[in-house]
Design a protein around this motif. Sequence first.
Motif, PDB file in Angstrom:
ATOM      1  N   VAL A  58      35.168  14.435  37.394  1.00  0.00           N
ATOM      2  CA  VAL A  58      35.808  16.144  37.442  1.00  0.00           C
ATOM      3  C   VAL A  58      36.976  16.067  37.935  1.00  0.00           C
ATOM      4  CG1 VAL A  58      35.348  18.325  38.106  1.00  0.00           C
ATOM      5  CG2 VAL A  58      33.327  16.958  37.317  1.00  0.00           C
ATOM      6  N   THR A  59      37.375  15.517  38.886  1.00  0.00           N
ATOM      7  CA  THR A  59      38.498  15.533  39.696  1.00  0.00           C
ATOM      8  C   THR A  59      39.883  14.750  38.773  1.00  0.00           C
ATOM      9  OG1 THR A  59      38.392  13.608  41.136  1.00  0.00           O
ATOM     10  CG2 THR A  59      37.568  15.786  41.681  1.00  0.00           C
ATOM     11  N   ALA A  60      39.339  13.825  38.076  1.00  0.00           N
ATOM     12  CA  ALA A  60      40.379  13.176  37.260  1.00  0.00           C
ATOM     13  C   ALA A  60      40.824  13.710  36.144  1.00  0.00           C
ATOM     14  CB  ALA A  60      39.677  11.773  36.598  1.00  0.00           C
ATOM     15  N   LEU A  61      40.174  14.904  35.607  1.00  0.00           N
ATOM     16  CA  LEU A  61      40.799  15.887  34.398  1.00  0.00           C
ATOM     17  C   LEU A  61      41.819  16.351  34.802  1.00  0.00           C
ATOM     18  CD1 LEU A  61      37.160  17.702  33.727  1.00  0.00           C
ATOM     19  CD2 LEU A  61      38.432  16.037  32.431  1.00  0.00           C
ATOM     20  N   THR A  62      42.676  16.668  33.844  1.00  0.00           N
ATOM     21  CA  THR A  62      44.175  17.352  34.045  1.00  0.00           C
ATOM     22  C   THR A  62      44.167  18.572  33.311  1.00  0.00           C
ATOM     23  OG1 THR A  62      44.800  16.304  31.896  1.00  0.00           O
ATOM     24  CG2 THR A  62      45.054  14.995  33.826  1.00  0.00           C
ATOM     25  N   ALA A  63      45.129  19.299  33.633  1.00  0.00           N
ATOM     26  CA  ALA A  63      45.450  20.526  32.915  1.00  0.00           C
ATOM     27  C   ALA A  63      45.480  20.396  31.591  1.00  0.00           C
ATOM     28  CB  ALA A  63      46.845  21.149  33.451  1.00  0.00           C
ATOM     29  N   ALA A  64      46.141  19.454  30.902  1.00  0.00           N
ATOM     30  CA  ALA A  64      46.143  19.161  29.633  1.00  0.00           C
ATOM     31  C   ALA A  64      44.722  18.920  28.819  1.00  0.00           C
ATOM     32  CB  ALA A  64      47.028  17.887  29.411  1.00  0.00           C
ATOM     33  N   ASP A  65      43.732  18.246  29.601  1.00  0.00           N
ATOM     34  CA  ASP A  65      42.415  17.986  29.120  1.00  0.00           C
ATOM     35  C   ASP A  65      41.813  19.442  29.077  1.00  0.00           C
ATOM     36  OD1 ASP A  65      42.756  15.350  29.441  1.00  0.00           O
ATOM     37  OD2 ASP A  65      42.147  15.134  31.401  1.00  0.00           O
ATOM     38  N   PHE A  66      41.863  20.151  29.881  1.00  0.00           N
ATOM     39  CA  PHE A  66      41.365  21.563  29.677  1.00  0.00           C
ATOM     40  C   PHE A  66      41.890  22.313  28.751  1.00  0.00           C
ATOM     41  CE2 PHE A  66      40.349  20.931  34.524  1.00  0.00           C
ATOM     42  CZ  PHE A  66      38.962  21.284  34.309  1.00  0.00           C
ATOM     43  N   ARG A  67      43.132  22.405  28.584  1.00  0.00           N
ATOM     44  CA  ARG A  67      44.064  22.990  27.774  1.00  0.00           C
ATOM     45  C   ARG A  67      43.382  22.816  26.133  1.00  0.00           C
ATOM     46  NH1 ARG A  67      47.722  27.428  27.334  1.00  0.00           N
ATOM     47  NH2 ARG A  67      47.133  28.051  25.264  1.00  0.00           N
ATOM     48  N   GLU A  68      43.363  21.393  26.137  1.00  0.00           N
ATOM     49  CA  GLU A  68      42.832  20.757  24.862  1.00  0.00           C
ATOM     50  C   GLU A  68      41.462  20.884  24.535  1.00  0.00           C
ATOM     51  OE1 GLU A  68      42.109  16.442  23.029  1.00  0.00           O
ATOM     52  OE2 GLU A  68      43.165  16.480  24.994  1.00  0.00           O
ATOM     53  N   LEU A  69      40.641  20.999  25.398  1.00  0.00           N
ATOM     54  CA  LEU A  69      39.145  20.872  25.161  1.00  0.00           C
ATOM     55  C   LEU A  69      38.326  22.231  25.075  1.00  0.00           C
ATOM     56  CD1 LEU A  69      38.336  17.902  27.326  1.00  0.00           C
ATOM     57  CD2 LEU A  69      38.418  17.870  24.863  1.00  0.00           C
ATOM     58  N   LEU A  70      39.076  23.416  25.822  1.00  0.00           N
ATOM     59  CA  LEU A  70      38.220  24.496  26.128  1.00  0.00           C
ATOM     60  C   LEU A  70      38.527  25.406  25.170  1.00  0.00           C
ATOM     61  CD1 LEU A  70      38.710  25.273  29.900  1.00  0.00           C
ATOM     62  CD2 LEU A  70      36.441  24.813  28.583  1.00  0.00           C
ATOM     63  N   ASP A  71      37.893  26.433  24.381  1.00  0.00           N
ATOM     64  CA  ASP A  71      37.909  27.322  23.575  1.00  0.00           C
ATOM     65  C   ASP A  71      38.934  28.393  23.885  1.00  0.00           C
ATOM     66  OD1 ASP A  71      37.851  28.696  20.982  1.00  0.00           O
ATOM     67  OD2 ASP A  71      36.227  29.611  21.297  1.00  0.00           O
ATOM     68  N   TYR A  72      38.600  28.770  25.253  1.00  0.00           N
ATOM     69  CA  TYR A  72      39.407  29.996  26.007  1.00  0.00           C
ATOM     70  C   TYR A  72      39.706  28.985  27.197  1.00  0.00           C
ATOM     71  CZ  TYR A  72      36.925  33.755  23.543  1.00  0.00           C
ATOM     72  OH  TYR A  72      36.338  34.675  22.784  1.00  0.00           O
ATOM     73  N   PRO A  73      41.040  29.318  27.476  1.00  0.00           N
ATOM     74  CA  PRO A  73      41.747  28.552  28.789  1.00  0.00           C
ATOM     75  C   PRO A  73      41.476  28.926  30.054  1.00  0.00           C
ATOM     76  CG  PRO A  73      43.446  29.721  27.926  1.00  0.00           C
ATOM     77  CD  PRO A  73      42.141  30.138  27.041  1.00  0.00           C
ATOM     78  N   ILE A  74      40.266  28.853  30.365  1.00  0.00           N
ATOM     79  CA  ILE A  74      39.632  29.448  31.715  1.00  0.00           C
ATOM     80  C   ILE A  74      39.150  28.521  32.604  1.00  0.00           C
ATOM     81  CG2 ILE A  74      38.211  31.306  32.697  1.00  0.00           C
ATOM     82  CD1 ILE A  74      38.305  32.749  29.802  1.00  0.00           C
ATOM     83  N   VAL A  75      39.416  28.440  33.737  1.00  0.00           N
ATOM     84  CA  VAL A  75      39.026  27.505  34.666  1.00  0.00           C
ATOM     85  C   VAL A  75      38.831  28.167  35.968  1.00  0.00           C
ATOM     86  CG1 VAL A  75      39.307  25.324  35.882  1.00  0.00           C
ATOM     87  CG2 VAL A  75      40.265  25.503  33.761  1.00  0.00           C
ATOM     88  N   ILE A  76      37.536  28.081  36.417  1.00  0.00           N
ATOM     89  CA  ILE A  76      37.292  28.774  37.858  1.00  0.00           C
ATOM     90  C   ILE A  76      36.911  27.228  38.711  1.00  0.00           C
ATOM     91  CG2 ILE A  76      35.608  30.059  39.299  1.00  0.00           C
ATOM     92  CD1 ILE A  76      37.045  31.595  36.912  1.00  0.00           C
ATOM     93  N   ASP A  77      37.737  26.957  39.592  1.00  0.00           N
ATOM     94  CA  ASP A  77      37.882  25.740  40.411  1.00  0.00           C
ATOM     95  C   ASP A  77      37.114  26.250  41.692  1.00  0.00           C
ATOM     96  OD1 ASP A  77      38.027  23.458  41.807  1.00  0.00           O
ATOM     97  OD2 ASP A  77      40.337  23.721  41.816  1.00  0.00           O
ATOM     98  N   GLY A  78      35.773  26.128  41.936  1.00  0.00           N
ATOM     99  CA  GLY A  78      34.918  26.355  42.952  1.00  0.00           C
ATOM    100  C   GLY A  78      35.072  25.474  44.062  1.00  0.00           C
ATOM    101  N   ARG A  79      35.744  24.335  43.856  1.00  0.00           N
ATOM    102  CA  ARG A  79      35.971  23.263  44.958  1.00  0.00           C
ATOM    103  C   ARG A  79      37.337  23.192  45.247  1.00  0.00           C
ATOM    104  NH1 ARG A  79      31.107  23.737  47.690  1.00  0.00           N
ATOM    105  NH2 ARG A  79      29.514  23.208  46.343  1.00  0.00           N
TER     106      ARG A  79
END
Length: 436
Positions: free
Chosen positions: A395-416
């Motif tokens: 999980v910590t290895a994921l990058t901002a680009a990974d989230f932007r590429e994969l998610l339908d909506y670019p929403i990340v709640i970083d609970g840690r």
Amino acid sequence: MKVAVIGVGHVGLVTAAALAEWGHDVVGMDDDAEKIKTLEAGEVPFHEPGLLELIERNVDAGRLVFTSEAREAIADQEVIFVCVGTPSLPGGGPNLSYVERVGRMVAADATDDVVLVEKSTVPANTGQRLGQIITHEQQRHGQRVQISVASNPEFLREGTAVEDTLHPDRVVYGVSDDLALERLRGVYAHVVEQDGCPVVETDVPTAELIKHASNGFLATRISFMNQVARICERVGADVDVVAEGMGHDARIGPHFLRAGIGYGGSCFPKDVDAFIHLARHVGEDFGILEHVREVNGSMLDLVVTKLRTELWHLDQKVVTILGAAFKPGTDDLREAPAMHLARRLMAEGATVRMYDPVALDGVARELPEVERFDDVRAALTDAHAAVVATEWDEVTALTAADFRELLDYPIVIDGRNVYEPASMRDAGLHYHGIGR
């Protein structure tokens, strides 16, 4: 020494393997016959790094055996450790019936003088009650051997339990007589000589209280920082930097100052409840701990509010929770924030996906309606939002680009709070940490 460990769950199994590693002859006993068969087949019933290898080495050396027969485990032992569960009762106090049962078994089946050691987390004065039960049972069975009650609380952390037990930062035991003192010194002689760790020798109720006080204080630090995080969000401060500044003070130190979605697991929630219950029982108002518990529960409210703000509503939304276990390095789902969050989201109509590298079998048993993924990228693909619940390396290895590429909506709640806010927002993500 000849040692038995009654109960081979997380604490008992690690304890048994460590005692054997130190050269003692150890019998691990559990009345769950299937668990014993699993261990005898060379498997471990839960995930704990390094434990299987430790068990295999000592089984092969003949120092560690397992049984489901209580009489076989108890007879001829010098020290018997009680490592059974103490689950919470509805009022918050611990269920001590399993501890009592072990006391009765030892009173009936001990064949030589023996020290019965509380390793399970129990409230102060449990040892006194256990001693009374043993005396009564011995009179009933006509037993004449000496059974001394002692307390030896554990301080292991799941995910690093093997290292914590083999190389403890302190050893604490409370004793009621010279027999218990002599034998517990013998049990720990190797590790004390090898590591030179501090040893606290005290009476039984003090040792019992040390465990609850330790976990209560650590939980307090976590909830304190989570309350600070909520204030940070209102005034535009960064709780991580606040924690760093605090941690450089030698009187405070850097540990357990990370804000997030709250503590979970088998210890902190149960032990906080039990300590509050004990305080009430003896006529003390432990309002600090009651607020610690309230703050911890409120952190999931904060996450759900952030999701609602971004998604408007949760009905028919797909939310990916990254991590199921309450912390990295374990498959333990007990009181895991991720599991509580999944229930909350599904109750509002969301479809919940969950990624975890080791805990998905448990998720399937507890929440079969959750969509389970052992591939973190697949879990994110086309989801409407992601919530970080456990800081697995994947999980910590994921990058901002990974989230932007994969998610339908670019929403990340970083609970840690594992990602750098500026880089996430610069990538166009709607990023929300806790107190950042």
